[in-house]
Design an enzyme around this catalytic site. Structure first.
Site, PDB file in Angstrom:
ATOM      1  N   HIS A 175       0.638  -1.079   0.043  1.00 22.68           N
ATOM      2  CA  HIS A 175      -0.006   0.111   0.049  1.00 22.68           C
ATOM      3  C   HIS A 175       0.774   1.387   0.152  1.00 22.68           C
ATOM      4  CE1 HIS A 175       0.047  -0.649   4.778  1.00 22.68           C
ATOM      5  NE2 HIS A 175       0.953   0.296   4.358  1.00 22.68           N
ATOM      6  N   HIS A 213      -1.713   4.206   9.891  1.00 24.47           N
ATOM      7  CA  HIS A 213      -0.389   4.918  10.097  1.00 24.47           C
ATOM      8  C   HIS A 213      -0.337   6.265  10.843  1.00 24.47           C
ATOM      9  CE1 HIS A 213      -0.093   2.011   6.706  1.00 24.47           C
ATOM     10  NE2 HIS A 213       1.165   1.941   6.756  1.00 24.47           N
ATOM     11  N   HIS A 236      10.119  -4.116   4.067  1.00 25.47           N
ATOM     12  CA  HIS A 236      10.678  -2.415   3.935  1.00 25.47           C
ATOM     13  C   HIS A 236      11.042  -2.009   5.091  1.00 25.47           C
ATOM     14  CE1 HIS A 236       6.107  -2.161   4.552  1.00 25.47           C
ATOM     15  NE2 HIS A 236       6.323  -0.859   4.561  1.00 25.47           N
ATOM     16  N   GLU A 245       4.387  -5.039   8.817  1.00 25.95           N
ATOM     17  CA  GLU A 245       3.096  -5.195   8.168  1.00 25.95           C
ATOM     18  C   GLU A 245       2.584  -6.569   7.395  1.00 25.95           C
ATOM     19  OE1 GLU A 245       2.933  -0.433   6.704  1.00 25.95           O
ATOM     20  OE2 GLU A 245       2.978  -1.859   5.124  1.00 25.95           O
TER      21      GLU A 245
HETATM   22  C1  DHB Z   1       6.175   3.455   2.049  1.00 24.28           C
HETATM   23  C2  DHB Z   1       5.483   2.055   2.445  1.00 24.28           C
HETATM   24  C3  DHB Z   1       4.611   2.088   3.293  1.00 24.28           C
HETATM   25  O1  DHB Z   1       4.264   0.976   3.819  1.00 24.28           O
HETATM   26  C4  DHB Z   1       3.881   3.335   3.791  1.00 24.28           C
HETATM   27  O2  DHB Z   1       2.963   2.995   4.919  1.00 24.28           O
HETATM   28  C5  DHB Z   1       4.196   4.219   3.707  1.00 24.28           C
HETATM   29  C6  DHB Z   1       5.513   4.576   2.667  1.00 24.28           C
HETATM   30  C7  DHB Z   1       7.297   3.638   1.107  1.00 24.28           C
HETATM   31  O3  DHB Z   1       7.762   2.665   0.548  1.00 24.28           O
HETATM   32  O4  DHB Z   1       7.283   4.740   0.622  1.00 24.28           O
HETATM   33 FE    FE Z   2       2.520   1.188   5.251  1.00 22.18          FE
END
Ligand code: DHB
Ligand code: FE
Length: 276
Positions: A12, A59, A191, A238
């Site tokens: 997302h 978030h 990530h 996540e």
């Molecule tokens: C990004 C990824 C995320 O899950 C999020 O909530 C906000 C930013 C990103 O990779 O930029």
């Molecule tokens: Fe996120």
């Protein structure tokens, strides 16, 4: 009795919303991500869910660090989106299914999950983007949002999220309202957005996670939350939403489609379809 037609997972990353708003789906940077969607959309057109459950993480839009429930279930007729500061167009309100929400809530509490019930809840990019991606014409079915805390430690364990998903699956099995329900997971995969490891991605872990999620999700419980942070990154946690989705779909579900692409922004982006 509702039939769980299948489970869908997607990343997302907020920039995806910017790409949709600017019509960049065929742009070389975005194409490999958006190319993962047509098989999912065809499957949805064939399987026509009339409601969706969405496991996602807020978030900081609806819940902030001062009050952050481990699990929160929406029970509102509409869910409003709002500006989070990413520069995305604010989406029109999303329809809820309050009677299904209350059925899920009652079952979860009966199964000893101490959830927070929200009769009003703002929904952020993690809720809105999967619906925008899977139903680009804006005709997404009404939804029951289930937020899992992936922001402020301590986070729920993998095994707890799997049990949460299974309890939601039981609730759907005893639901006499709508007939066909799809379960969506929003988040991940690996990530990390902050700190020394910002930009960290772990392809090998993601592939192994996807294999085990499909074939033997209980085995994933060997990872503590700290293991997940180490292996998948601070925001890779996540993937708890994917574990919950896996619990809610039938145990015999198989991977019908997967598209894994690295990176979109800072994220190992993935779309997955699991179905019986
Ligand atoms: C990004 C990824 C995320 O899950 C999020 O909530 C906000 C930013 C990103 O990779 O930029
Ligand atoms: Fe996120």
């Amino acid at each position: 009795m509702a039939e769980v037609v299948g489970g869908l997972g997607t990343s997302h990353v907020p920039a995806i919303g910017g790409a949709i708003a600017k019509g960049l789906q065929q742009d070389p940077y975005w194409k490999p991500f958006f190319d993962g969607l047509p098989p999912i959309r065809s499957w949805l057109a064939e399987n026509r869910p009339d409601a969706v459950i969405i496991f996602y993480n807020d978030h900081g839009l609806n819940f902030f660090l001062d009050k952050l429930p481990t699990f929160a279930v929406g029970a509102a007729p509409f869910y409003h989106n709002a500006d989070e500061g990413w520069g995305l167009p604010v989406q029109a309100p999303f329809r809820g299914v309050p009677d299904l929400s209350w059925h899920v809530i009652e079952h979860l509490v009966e199964r000893e999950f101490d959830i927070t019930t929200c009769q009003e809840m703002l929904v952020d990019h993690a809720f809105a983007l999967p619906l925008q991606l899977f139903w680009p014409d804006g005709d997404a079915p009404p939804a029951v949002p289930i937020a899992i805390n992936t922001v402020q430690h301590p986070l729920p364990s993998i095994s707890r999220c799997l049990k949460l998903g299974r309890a939601v699956g039981e609730a759907l099995a005893s639901w006499r309202g709508c007939k066909r329900v799809a379960v969506i997971a929003s988040g991940g995969l690996s990530h990390q957005l902050d700190g020394e490891r910002a930009g960290f991605i772990n392809k090998a872990f993601d592939q192994q996670f996807l294999d085990e999620l499909e074939a033997n999700p209980d085995a994933l419980s060997r990872y503590s939350i700290h293991d997940v942070v180490e292996l998948a990154g601070t925001q890779g946690v996540e993937l708890l939403t994917w574990v919950a989705m896996r619990g809610a779909v039938s145990a015999s579900s198989k991977r019908r489609h997967v598209n894994y692409h690295v990176p979109i922004s800072n994220t190992a982006a993935c779309q997955l379809l699991l179905a019986p």
